[in-house]
Design a protein around this motif. Structure first.
Motif, PDB file in Angstrom:
ATOM      1  N   ALA A  57       4.444 -16.068  -2.707  1.00 15.77           N
ATOM      2  CA  ALA A  57       3.743 -15.644  -4.022  1.00 15.77           C
ATOM      3  C   ALA A  57       3.245 -14.078  -3.940  1.00 15.77           C
ATOM      4  CB  ALA A  57       2.798 -16.659  -4.579  1.00 15.77           C
ATOM      5  N   GLY A  58       2.806 -13.890  -2.599  1.00 19.78           N
ATOM      6  CA  GLY A  58       2.120 -12.623  -2.410  1.00 19.78           C
ATOM      7  C   GLY A  58       0.918 -12.658  -2.850  1.00 19.78           C
ATOM      8  N   PRO A  59      -0.043 -11.631  -3.169  1.00 18.95           N
ATOM      9  CA  PRO A  59       0.676 -10.219  -2.952  1.00 18.95           C
ATOM     10  C   PRO A  59       0.487  -9.882  -1.295  1.00 18.95           C
ATOM     11  CG  PRO A  59      -2.067  -9.990  -3.250  1.00 18.95           C
ATOM     12  CD  PRO A  59      -1.442 -11.410  -3.514  1.00 18.95           C
ATOM     13  N   PRO A  60       1.392  -8.992  -0.907  1.00 18.32           N
ATOM     14  CA  PRO A  60       1.535  -8.647   0.630  1.00 18.32           C
ATOM     15  C   PRO A  60       0.454  -7.481   1.068  1.00 18.32           C
ATOM     16  CG  PRO A  60       2.862  -6.979  -0.775  1.00 18.32           C
ATOM     17  CD  PRO A  60       2.110  -7.840  -1.782  1.00 18.32           C
ATOM     18  N   GLU A  61       0.612  -7.465   2.335  1.00 21.73           N
ATOM     19  CA  GLU A  61      -0.431  -6.653   3.120  1.00 21.73           C
ATOM     20  C   GLU A  61       0.562  -5.624   3.915  1.00 21.73           C
ATOM     21  OE1 GLU A  61      -2.575  -9.105   5.583  1.00 21.73           O
ATOM     22  OE2 GLU A  61      -0.956  -9.217   7.332  1.00 21.73           O
ATOM     23  N   VAL A  62      -0.038  -4.440   3.646  1.00 23.48           N
ATOM     24  CA  VAL A  62       0.722  -3.434   4.624  1.00 23.48           C
ATOM     25  C   VAL A  62       0.219  -3.285   6.105  1.00 23.48           C
ATOM     26  CG1 VAL A  62       1.126  -0.878   4.697  1.00 23.48           C
ATOM     27  CG2 VAL A  62       1.080  -2.014   2.469  1.00 23.48           C
ATOM     28  N   VAL A  63       1.148  -3.095   6.776  1.00 27.12           N
ATOM     29  CA  VAL A  63       0.946  -3.092   8.428  1.00 27.12           C
ATOM     30  C   VAL A  63       1.276  -2.100   8.868  1.00 27.12           C
ATOM     31  CG1 VAL A  63       1.470  -4.218  10.857  1.00 27.12           C
ATOM     32  CG2 VAL A  63       1.145  -5.886   8.539  1.00 27.12           C
ATOM     33  N   ALA A 105       5.363  -3.457   4.127  1.00 30.69           N
ATOM     34  CA  ALA A 105       4.577  -4.455   3.338  1.00 30.69           C
ATOM     35  C   ALA A 105       5.049  -5.937   3.633  1.00 30.69           C
ATOM     36  CB  ALA A 105       4.656  -4.524   1.986  1.00 30.69           C
ATOM     37  N   VAL A 106       4.142  -6.870   4.083  1.00 32.95           N
ATOM     38  CA  VAL A 106       4.491  -8.025   4.580  1.00 32.95           C
ATOM     39  C   VAL A 106       4.007  -9.316   3.843  1.00 32.95           C
ATOM     40  CG1 VAL A 106       4.353  -9.626   6.741  1.00 32.95           C
ATOM     41  CG2 VAL A 106       4.560  -7.072   7.103  1.00 32.95           C
ATOM     42  N   TYR A 107       4.684 -10.140   3.265  1.00 31.99           N
ATOM     43  CA  TYR A 107       4.437 -11.075   2.460  1.00 31.99           C
ATOM     44  C   TYR A 107       4.018 -12.343   3.459  1.00 31.99           C
ATOM     45  CZ  TYR A 107       5.487  -9.268  -2.047  1.00 31.99           C
ATOM     46  OH  TYR A 107       5.651  -8.435  -3.279  1.00 31.99           O
ATOM     47  N   ARG A 108       2.688 -12.679   3.493  1.00 32.52           N
ATOM     48  CA  ARG A 108       2.480 -13.721   4.228  1.00 32.52           C
ATOM     49  C   ARG A 108       2.742 -14.880   3.618  1.00 32.52           C
ATOM     50  NH1 ARG A 108       2.577 -11.331   9.097  1.00 32.52           N
ATOM     51  NH2 ARG A 108       0.888  -9.602   9.132  1.00 32.52           N
ATOM     52  N   THR A 109       2.692 -15.180   2.341  1.00 34.15           N
ATOM     53  CA  THR A 109       2.982 -16.134   1.346  1.00 34.15           C
ATOM     54  C   THR A 109       4.079 -15.807   0.477  1.00 34.15           C
ATOM     55  OG1 THR A 109       1.369 -15.692  -0.269  1.00 34.15           O
ATOM     56  CG2 THR A 109       0.857 -17.336   1.671  1.00 34.15           C
ATOM     57  N   PRO A 161      10.027  -9.673   3.033  1.00 38.83           N
ATOM     58  CA  PRO A 161       9.600 -10.708   2.157  1.00 38.83           C
ATOM     59  C   PRO A 161       9.441 -12.004   2.802  1.00 38.83           C
ATOM     60  CG  PRO A 161      11.919 -10.408   1.813  1.00 38.83           C
ATOM     61  CD  PRO A 161      11.253  -9.086   2.788  1.00 38.83           C
ATOM     62  N   ALA A 162       9.909 -12.146   4.130  1.00 38.62           N
ATOM     63  CA  ALA A 162       9.845 -13.449   4.702  1.00 38.62           C
ATOM     64  C   ALA A 162      10.236 -12.975   6.245  1.00 38.62           C
ATOM     65  CB  ALA A 162      11.018 -14.624   4.270  1.00 38.62           C
ATOM     66  N   PRO A 163       9.739 -13.739   7.265  1.00 40.15           N
ATOM     67  CA  PRO A 163       9.803 -13.531   8.805  1.00 40.15           C
ATOM     68  C   PRO A 163      11.349 -13.419   8.874  1.00 40.15           C
ATOM     69  CG  PRO A 163       8.369 -15.469   8.199  1.00 40.15           C
ATOM     70  CD  PRO A 163       8.869 -15.220   6.855  1.00 40.15           C
ATOM     71  N   GLY A 164      11.418 -12.176   9.687  1.00 41.00           N
ATOM     72  CA  GLY A 164      12.782 -11.813  10.207  1.00 41.00           C
ATOM     73  C   GLY A 164      13.605 -11.122   9.142  1.00 41.00           C
TER      74      GLY A 164
END
Length: 217
Positions: free
Chosen positions: A141-147, A135-139, A75-78
């Motif tokens: 509010a999302g939506p995320p992207e799967v890496v 799934a990584v949230y870049r912002t 949901p957030a870096p780290g």
């Protein structure tokens, strides 16, 4: 005599306490999970070479967090967590392994392919390491992207030497924040990544000399 009865009294007391706590709902309950089946689709490329050798696929290695039925999310870096209430029908490495095997089978480009434990006489072994799957949230509010990141190594079975190794990476944006949308993005990323792994394996193995009918192992 009384000294020999103390352990029994303690055991009975602990059992009574456990039942009491369970009745009150204090002990943690197992989280109910909705099982999901991967629907990854792998496009077959007609330009892939037709090969005469056979292949076994090892179960992919990964870290303890990813060797699970749960879907990892950052949901957030780290930070890394899992989606609550949902799980794949099998562990992620098993899903990846089965998807790769089915893609080779569907391609019609190889005489035989199977799990490493299948007992198949083989010329090559494909090993994979799942380095990232979340799934990584870049912002916020999302939506995320799967890496999804996988390193593949093609091993000459007769010599146990690596023929080649390559890292594959796919990113697929989810259409929404809901778990079904994230699962669909995972399938998209997995299908594209497996396409690349299968094509690379066929081309790489074809360049490596193998004796005619050399599946002796």
């Amino acid at each position: 005599m009384s000294a020999h009865r103390h352990p029994l009294r303690i055991t009975v007391a602990l059992a009574a306490l456990t039942l009491s706590l369970a009745g009150c709902g204090i002990l943690p309950k197992k989280e109910p999970l909705q099982a999901m089946t991967s629907q990854a689709h792998v496009e077959i490329d007609p330009s892939w070479p037709q090969v005469r050798w056979q292949l076994t696929i090892a179960r992919p290695s990964t870290n303890e967090m990813l060797d699970s039925r749960r879907m990892a999310v950052s949901p957030a870096p780290g930070q890394i967590q899992v989606y609550k209430g949902y799980a794949w029908e099998g562990n992620v490495p098993d899903i990846v392994q089965d998807t790769v095997i089915h893609a080779f089978q569907d391609s019609g480009k190889i005489p035989a392919v199977g799990h490493q434990t299948s007992g198949l006489h083989t010329d090559f072994l494909l090993q994979m390491d799942i380095r990232d799957d979340q799934a990584v949230y870049r912002t916020p509010a999302g939506p995320p992207e799967v890496v999804l990141v996988v390193t593949a190594s093609l091993i000459d079975y007769s010599s146990s030497r690596a023929v080649a190794s390559q890292t594959f990476r796919q990113v697929a944006p989810a259409s929404g924040n809901g778990v079904p949308a994230v699962a669909q993005a995972f399938d998209t990323a997995l299908g594209a990544l497996v396409h690349d792994v299968v094509g690379w394996t066929l081309v790489t193995g074809q360049k490596h000399p193998v004796d005619d009918g050399a599946a002796k192992h």
